[in-house]
Enzyme design. Structure first.
Site, PDB file in Angstrom:
ATOM      1  N   GLU A  17       3.653   1.665  11.794  1.00 48.49           N
ATOM      2  CA  GLU A  17       2.401   1.064  11.293  1.00 48.49           C
ATOM      3  C   GLU A  17       2.770   0.295  10.037  1.00 48.49           C
ATOM      4  OE1 GLU A  17      -0.491   1.147  12.718  1.00 48.49           O
ATOM      5  OE2 GLU A  17      -0.130   2.631  14.274  1.00 48.49           O
ATOM      6  N   CYS A  77      -3.725  -2.120   3.800  1.00 53.62           N
ATOM      7  CA  CYS A  77      -2.886  -2.870   4.748  1.00 53.62           C
ATOM      8  C   CYS A  77      -3.696  -3.861   5.571  1.00 53.62           C
ATOM      9  CB  CYS A  77      -2.158  -1.903   5.668  1.00 53.62           C
ATOM     10  SG  CYS A  77      -3.276  -0.839   6.597  1.00 53.62           S
TER      11      CYS A  77
HETATM   12  P1  NAD Z   1       7.386   1.627   1.934  1.00 52.28           P
HETATM   13  O1  NAD Z   1       7.876   1.079   3.228  1.00 52.28           O
HETATM   14  O2  NAD Z   1       8.089   1.257   0.686  1.00 52.28           O
HETATM   15  O3  NAD Z   1       7.386   3.236   1.969  1.00 52.28           O
HETATM   16  C1  NAD Z   1       6.810   3.986   3.012  1.00 52.28           C
HETATM   17  C2  NAD Z   1       7.523   5.319   3.136  1.00 52.28           C
HETATM   18  O4  NAD Z   1       8.899   5.104   3.406  1.00 52.28           O
HETATM   19  C3  NAD Z   1       7.454   6.200   1.886  1.00 52.28           C
HETATM   20  O5  NAD Z   1       7.182   7.523   2.286  1.00 52.28           O
HETATM   21  C4  NAD Z   1       8.833   6.061   1.283  1.00 52.28           C
HETATM   22  O6  NAD Z   1       9.254   7.239   0.627  1.00 52.28           O
HETATM   23  C5  NAD Z   1       9.715   5.801   2.480  1.00 52.28           C
HETATM   24  N1  NAD Z   1      10.858   4.937   2.180  1.00 52.28           N
HETATM   25  C6  NAD Z   1      10.880   3.897   1.288  1.00 52.28           C
HETATM   26  N2  NAD Z   1      12.095   3.318   1.291  1.00 52.28           N
HETATM   27  C7  NAD Z   1      12.844   3.980   2.208  1.00 52.28           C
HETATM   28  C8  NAD Z   1      14.193   3.846   2.661  1.00 52.28           C
HETATM   29  N3  NAD Z   1      15.009   2.919   2.172  1.00 52.28           N
HETATM   30  N4  NAD Z   1      14.634   4.706   3.609  1.00 52.28           N
HETATM   31  C9  NAD Z   1      13.824   5.646   4.107  1.00 52.28           C
HETATM   32  N5  NAD Z   1      12.541   5.825   3.700  1.00 52.28           N
HETATM   33  C10 NAD Z   1      12.063   5.011   2.765  1.00 52.28           C
HETATM   34  O7  NAD Z   1       5.834   1.216   1.881  1.00 52.28           O
HETATM   35  P2  NAD Z   1       4.771   1.501   0.739  1.00 52.28           P
HETATM   36  O8  NAD Z   1       5.098   0.684  -0.457  1.00 52.28           O
HETATM   37  O9  NAD Z   1       4.593   2.964   0.559  1.00 52.28           O
HETATM   38  O10 NAD Z   1       3.443   0.949   1.444  1.00 52.28           O
HETATM   39  C11 NAD Z   1       3.086  -0.398   1.432  1.00 52.28           C
HETATM   40  C12 NAD Z   1       3.302  -1.030   2.789  1.00 52.28           C
HETATM   41  O11 NAD Z   1       2.764  -0.217   3.810  1.00 52.28           O
HETATM   42  C13 NAD Z   1       2.581  -2.358   2.899  1.00 52.28           C
HETATM   43  O12 NAD Z   1       3.380  -3.269   3.607  1.00 52.28           O
HETATM   44  C14 NAD Z   1       1.336  -2.018   3.699  1.00 52.28           C
HETATM   45  O13 NAD Z   1       0.756  -3.098   4.385  1.00 52.28           O
HETATM   46  C15 NAD Z   1       1.886  -0.996   4.636  1.00 52.28           C
HETATM   47  N6  NAD Z   1       0.828  -0.141   5.163  1.00 52.28           N
HETATM   48  C16 NAD Z   1       0.560  -0.197   6.492  1.00 52.28           C
HETATM   49  C17 NAD Z   1      -0.480   0.563   7.006  1.00 52.28           C
HETATM   50  C18 NAD Z   1      -0.817   0.569   8.465  1.00 52.28           C
HETATM   51  O14 NAD Z   1      -1.530   1.467   8.882  1.00 52.28           O
HETATM   52  N7  NAD Z   1      -0.348  -0.396   9.251  1.00 52.28           N
HETATM   53  C19 NAD Z   1      -1.216   1.396   6.160  1.00 52.28           C
HETATM   54  C20 NAD Z   1      -0.903   1.431   4.813  1.00 52.28           C
HETATM   55  C21 NAD Z   1       0.127   0.659   4.316  1.00 52.28           C
END
Ligand code: NAD
Length: 461
Positions: free
Chosen positions: A212, A246
């Site tokens: 997602e 998002c």
């Molecule tokens: P992110 O991808 O930075 O982090 C998400 C998760 O991944 C966190 O739990 C984090 O600890 C983990 N993570 C981060 N870097 C990692 C790595 N290198 N290796 C493994 N795990 C890692 O995203 P964010 O900043 O938490 O959220 C923002 C993004 O999420 C935006 O792009 C937003 O649009 C999207 N989002 C999507 C939805 C949806 O339902 N489609 C909902 C909310 C947010």
């Protein structure tokens, strides 16, 4: 090994899954009821943590996180029996006597990784789907919304079956170590960049994954739109939760003849919602951290500020802002805004909208505001997005009957309601074939019943 070792945790959940305990409808119901009561009993702690992490007011908190998750669990409870029933499908004549069914079987041990912007929704709503599907799960909430992650880590083991569910807190090292385990299913919410890392880790074990993700959601305001209503709905969706949504309208593409009216209505809407000084409004949030603050504040000189533009780094405050005269190649138009800044660009034909959408990564949401019959359908028919809304934006995920999820760069797989149950189960086709009749014509040597070949191939499905 780049972090702690979670092999024991996964092995214990798999052993429990293999006892069959999580498959029983009664266990699933009990756990779903426990999710509802967990949320009801911990509401205050959940609200407090949301305020601490995001300065989220109670209305928004309930809408997107607290009550939202309780409703998702209740909806699953109300529909569980209907979802679990094997589906009867047509039995081809050649398999008579017999019948065929599609079972929905659990996938097993699941990993759920959440983002920080809706810290409960993005861990507990997939958890509801995991329970409904009869699975075990490890939740990894985002470390960035730390107070909410702590509440989740405290309440889940107190309320839910500890043999089936665990919460692991941590950042990249912990998530990397979790991803080294062999999961039966991974459910990830976050950025397209990290989504690629998750998908690669899943590929190592051929583990199915739902991703997602996010992206830039184009929001079209056609010349025929009810401009006031469009502006109010866009302002609500862009500035709620400080723009950290998002599905939020990322940028507006507006017909030139209604652009000035649209910007004026945006100014009025922001004033109506948040008053003279939004900084004083109890309903207006703050940017999550200094890194996001610097990124979003950096967009303010990518165009002319038509509304807002004030910032206060000490509070990580960025006023609800509308930007005009924004070049299509400026940074704010290259990255997902994910903050309270709305770039407004002009566009003057349906074909130009279609070309705009089709020459960019596929968005999570696509929104069209138009009263002219046919404009929205013409755009929807010629483009692709995870989901869409007409004369509204970003709140369609609140409809439990709608699938929710991205496509292409905005993700893969759907959830919410029945779609969540389906994501967390295997559609297992089963042929029950009676053994009394067993005509030899399908068995070799075929030369013996050559004349029957035509008949047999007609009977085959
Ligand atoms: P992110 O991808 O930075 O982090 C998400 C998760 O991944 C966190 O739990 C984090 O600890 C983990 N993570 C981060 N870097 C990692 C790595 N290198 N290796 C493994 N795990 C890692 O995203 P964010 O900043 O938490 O959220 C923002 C993004 O999420 C935006 O792009 C937003 O649009 C999207 N989002 C999507 C939805 C949806 O339902 N489609 C909902 C909310 C947010």
């Amino acid at each position: 090994m780049t972090g702690p070792n979670y092999t024991g945790l996964v092995a214990a959940q798999r052993a429990y899954f293999l006892t069959g305990a999580t498959r029983a409808a009664a266990w699933r119901e009990e756990q779903l009821r426990a999710v509802v009561s967990m949320i009801r009993e911990n509401r205050e702690a959940m609200f407090d943590a949301l305020w601490q992490d995001l300065r989220r007011n109670r209305f928004d908190a309930d809408l997107m996180d607290v009550e939202y998750c309780a409703k998702e669990a209740q909806y699953a409870l109300d529909h569980l029996h209907e979802w679990m029933k094997p589906e009867r499908v047509h039995t081809p004549l050649v398999f008579e006597p017999g019948h065929v069914r599609v079972r929905r079987d659990p996938l097993g041990v699941c990993l759920i990784i959440g983002a920080w912007n809706e810290p409960y929704m993005l861990t507990l709503a997939p958890l509801v789907a995991a329970i409904a599907g009869g699975n075990t799960a490890v939740l990894k909430p985002s470390e960035i919304s730390a107070a909410c992650a702590q509440v989740t880590a405290e309440m889940v083991p107190r309320h839910l079956d500890p043999q089936a569910f665990a919460v692991v807190q941590g950042a990249i090292p912990e998530t990397t170590a979790l991803l080294e385990q062999h999961w039966d299913f991974i459910f990830f919410t976050g950025s397209p960049k990290v989504g690629r890392i998750i998908h690669q880790a899943a590929a190592k074990h051929l583990t199915p994954a739902v991703l997602e993700l996010g992206g830039k959601n184009p929001t079209i305001v056609h010349a025929s739109a009810n401009v006031r209503s469009a502006a109010r709905r866009i302002a609500f969706s862009r500035y709620i939760n400080s723009g950290h949504i998002c599905t939020a309208p990322d940028h507006v593409l507006v017909w030139p003849e209604v652009k000035d009216e649209f910007v004026a209505e945006m100014r009025d809407a922001i004033h109506d919602f948040y008053g003279e000084d939004p900084k004083q409004s109890p309903d207006y949030g703050r940017v999550i951290d200094d890194k996001s603050f610097a990124r979003i504040a950096g967009y303010l000189d990518n165009g002319t500020v038509a509304v807002g533009g004030q910032t206060d780094p000490a509070e990580r405050y960025i006023a609800p802002t509308v930007l005009v005269d924004v070049p299509a190649d400026s940074p704010v138009m290259q990255e997902e805004v994910f903050g309270p800044v709305l770039p407004v660009l002009e566009i003057d034909s349906v074909q130009a909208v279609i070309d705009w959408v089709n020459t960019r990564p596929r968005p999570l949401g696509l929104y069209v505001f138009a009263e002219d019959d046919g404009v929205a359908e013409e755009i929807l028919d010629a483009t692709e997005s995870g989901d869409a809304a007409v004369n509204d934006c970003s709140i369609h995920p609140l409809v439990p009957e709608l699938p929710f999820g991205g496509v292409g760069n905005s993700g893969m797989g759907k959830y919410h309601g029945r779609f969540g149950f389906e994501a967390f189960t295997n559609a297992r086709g089963v042929l029950y074939h009676g053994s009394r009749l067993d005509p030899g014509v399908k068995y070799p040597p075929y030369a013996e019943h050559e004349r029957m070949h035509g008949v047999i191939s007609k009977l085959m499905p």
